[in-house]
Write a protein that holds these residues in place. Sequence first.
Motif, PDB file in Angstrom:
ATOM      1  N   ILE A  45      -7.382  -2.498  -9.151  1.00  0.00           N
ATOM      2  CA  ILE A  45      -6.879  -3.871  -8.954  1.00  0.00           C
ATOM      3  C   ILE A  45      -5.538  -4.100  -9.647  1.00  0.00           C
ATOM      4  N   GLU A  46      -5.224  -3.309 -10.660  1.00  0.00           N
ATOM      5  CA  GLU A  46      -3.968  -3.498 -11.388  1.00  0.00           C
ATOM      6  C   GLU A  46      -2.739  -3.309 -10.501  1.00  0.00           C
ATOM      7  N   TRP A  47      -2.909  -2.676  -9.343  1.00  0.00           N
ATOM      8  CA  TRP A  47      -1.770  -2.450  -8.437  1.00  0.00           C
ATOM      9  C   TRP A  47      -1.703  -3.440  -7.288  1.00  0.00           C
ATOM     10  N   LYS A  48      -2.601  -4.413  -7.250  1.00  0.00           N
ATOM     11  CA  LYS A  48      -2.610  -5.377  -6.149  1.00  0.00           C
ATOM     12  C   LYS A  48      -1.303  -6.176  -6.128  1.00  0.00           C
ATOM     13  N   HIS A  49      -0.697  -6.256  -4.955  1.00  0.00           N
ATOM     14  CA  HIS A  49       0.534  -7.026  -4.768  1.00  0.00           C
ATOM     15  C   HIS A  49       0.229  -8.506  -4.947  1.00  0.00           C
ATOM     16  N   ARG A  50       1.074  -9.216  -5.667  1.00  0.00           N
ATOM     17  CA  ARG A  50       0.880 -10.649  -5.910  1.00  0.00           C
ATOM     18  C   ARG A  50       1.581 -11.451  -4.815  1.00  0.00           C
ATOM     19  N   TYR A  51       0.792 -11.842  -3.827  1.00  0.00           N
ATOM     20  CA  TYR A  51       1.335 -12.652  -2.748  1.00  0.00           C
ATOM     21  C   TYR A  51       1.553 -14.083  -3.222  1.00  0.00           C
ATOM     22  N   VAL A  52       2.530 -14.735  -2.654  1.00  0.00           N
ATOM     23  CA  VAL A  52       2.741 -16.157  -2.887  1.00  0.00           C
ATOM     24  C   VAL A  52       1.916 -16.885  -1.836  1.00  0.00           C
ATOM     25  N   LYS A  53       0.958 -17.672  -2.276  1.00  0.00           N
ATOM     26  CA  LYS A  53       0.041 -18.366  -1.369  1.00  0.00           C
ATOM     27  C   LYS A  53       0.704 -19.605  -0.781  1.00  0.00           C
ATOM     28  N   LEU A  54       0.621 -19.750   0.552  1.00  0.00           N
ATOM     29  CA  LEU A  54       1.285 -20.855   1.236  1.00  0.00           C
ATOM     30  C   LEU A  54       0.332 -21.788   1.969  1.00  0.00           C
ATOM     31  N   GLY A  55      -0.921 -21.722   1.705  1.00  0.00           N
ATOM     32  CA  GLY A  55      -1.883 -22.580   2.401  1.00  0.00           C
ATOM     33  C   GLY A  55      -2.640 -21.808   3.459  1.00  0.00           C
ATOM     34  N   SER A  56      -2.005 -21.558   4.596  1.00  0.00           N
ATOM     35  CA  SER A  56      -2.697 -20.819   5.650  1.00  0.00           C
ATOM     36  C   SER A  56      -2.485 -19.317   5.488  1.00  0.00           C
ATOM     37  N   TYR A  57      -3.467 -18.561   5.919  1.00  0.00           N
ATOM     38  CA  TYR A  57      -3.417 -17.101   5.835  1.00  0.00           C
ATOM     39  C   TYR A  57      -2.222 -16.558   6.615  1.00  0.00           C
ATOM     40  N   LYS A  58      -2.024 -17.050   7.847  1.00  0.00           N
ATOM     41  CA  LYS A  58      -0.935 -16.541   8.695  1.00  0.00           C
ATOM     42  C   LYS A  58       0.432 -16.861   8.101  1.00  0.00           C
ATOM     43  N   ALA A  59       0.600 -18.045   7.532  1.00  0.00           N
ATOM     44  CA  ALA A  59       1.882 -18.405   6.915  1.00  0.00           C
ATOM     45  C   ALA A  59       2.155 -17.526   5.705  1.00  0.00           C
ATOM     46  N   THR A  60       1.121 -17.267   4.918  1.00  0.00           N
ATOM     47  CA  THR A  60       1.269 -16.399   3.744  1.00  0.00           C
ATOM     48  C   THR A  60       1.718 -15.007   4.163  1.00  0.00           C
ATOM     49  N   ILE A  61       1.043 -14.444   5.153  1.00  0.00           N
ATOM     50  CA  ILE A  61       1.377 -13.100   5.624  1.00  0.00           C
ATOM     51  C   ILE A  61       2.787 -13.077   6.206  1.00  0.00           C
ATOM     52  N   PHE A  62       3.115 -14.068   7.018  1.00  0.00           N
ATOM     53  CA  PHE A  62       4.431 -14.105   7.648  1.00  0.00           C
ATOM     54  C   PHE A  62       5.542 -14.162   6.606  1.00  0.00           C
ATOM     55  N   LEU A  63       5.445 -15.098   5.689  1.00  0.00           N
ATOM     56  CA  LEU A  63       6.520 -15.275   4.716  1.00  0.00           C
ATOM     57  C   LEU A  63       6.627 -14.088   3.767  1.00  0.00           C
ATOM     58  N   ASN A  64       5.488 -13.588   3.303  1.00  0.00           N
ATOM     59  CA  ASN A  64       5.532 -12.447   2.401  1.00  0.00           C
ATOM     60  C   ASN A  64       6.051 -11.204   3.107  1.00  0.00           C
ATOM     61  N   GLY A  65       5.664 -11.022   4.369  1.00  0.00           N
ATOM     62  CA  GLY A  65       6.097  -9.836   5.098  1.00  0.00           C
ATOM     63  C   GLY A  65       7.518  -9.906   5.609  1.00  0.00           C
ATOM     64  N   ARG A  66       7.999 -11.107   5.916  1.00  0.00           N
ATOM     65  CA  ARG A  66       9.327 -11.237   6.507  1.00  0.00           C
ATOM     66  C   ARG A  66      10.398 -11.597   5.479  1.00  0.00           C
ATOM     67  N   VAL A  67      10.056 -12.485   4.574  1.00  0.00           N
ATOM     68  CA  VAL A  67      11.048 -12.992   3.644  1.00  0.00           C
ATOM     69  C   VAL A  67      11.103 -12.173   2.352  1.00  0.00           C
ATOM     70  N   TRP A  68       9.949 -11.812   1.829  1.00  0.00           N
ATOM     71  CA  TRP A  68       9.924 -11.124   0.537  1.00  0.00           C
ATOM     72  C   TRP A  68       9.689  -9.623   0.672  1.00  0.00           C
ATOM     73  N   ARG A  69      10.324  -9.019   1.632  1.00  0.00           N
ATOM     74  CA  ARG A  69      10.198  -7.570   1.835  1.00  0.00           C
ATOM     75  C   ARG A  69      10.574  -6.807   0.577  1.00  0.00           C
ATOM     76  N   GLY A  70      11.616  -7.266  -0.093  1.00  0.00           N
ATOM     77  CA  GLY A  70      12.073  -6.592  -1.308  1.00  0.00           C
ATOM     78  C   GLY A  70      11.013  -6.554  -2.384  1.00  0.00           C
ATOM     79  N   ARG A  71      10.231  -7.643  -2.509  1.00  0.00           N
ATOM     80  CA  ARG A  71       9.156  -7.675  -3.508  1.00  0.00           C
ATOM     81  C   ARG A  71       8.101  -6.617  -3.196  1.00  0.00           C
ATOM     82  N   ILE A  72       7.755  -6.497  -1.921  1.00  0.00           N
ATOM     83  CA  ILE A  72       6.733  -5.533  -1.526  1.00  0.00           C
ATOM     84  C   ILE A  72       7.242  -4.106  -1.765  1.00  0.00           C
ATOM     85  N   LYS A  73       8.485  -3.834  -1.384  1.00  0.00           N
ATOM     86  CA  LYS A  73       9.051  -2.495  -1.600  1.00  0.00           C
ATOM     87  C   LYS A  73       9.131  -2.167  -3.090  1.00  0.00           C
ATOM     88  N   ARG A  74       9.536  -3.125  -3.916  1.00  0.00           N
ATOM     89  CA  ARG A  74       9.603  -2.879  -5.362  1.00  0.00           C
ATOM     90  C   ARG A  74       8.221  -2.596  -5.941  1.00  0.00           C
TER      91      ARG A  74
END
Length: 146
Positions: A45-74
Amino acid sequence: MKEFVVLSGQRSGSTLVIRSLDTSPDIYCAGEILHPLKKSKIHHIEWKHRYVKLGSYKATIFLNGRVWRGRIKRQIDRFYRSRDANEIARGFKLMKSQLDYNAFLLPYFRARGVSFIVLIRDNDFDTALSWSKSQMTGLYHSSDAN
């Protein structure tokens, strides 16, 4: 050191594969580090990516995957760089649905030279039966029963 990703669909035995790989002292294999749900029980669990929660599941996935690509790559860069001196391989589990939402990862993995272990369950009836059983019992992995 060899970098790898266990790529699979749901209900394909991927949890057993990553836990089995992780039992080797030479291999470090984490769970779904990109799993978006806060309550997910992932391996390491120590490696779990910290998503920014946006209310809906689809909005969270969309924004984290499209906008914060750099965070995921880092996050993935830190994961691969933090290896132990004795490790010969390090990897994690990525579900096909997570790759669908994070398609930018394919060229990223290709550039890093990451290898893939691809798991495919070829019997759709067994997959549906496994999914139905997990929904009815609330047990998604054999280790959940303990």
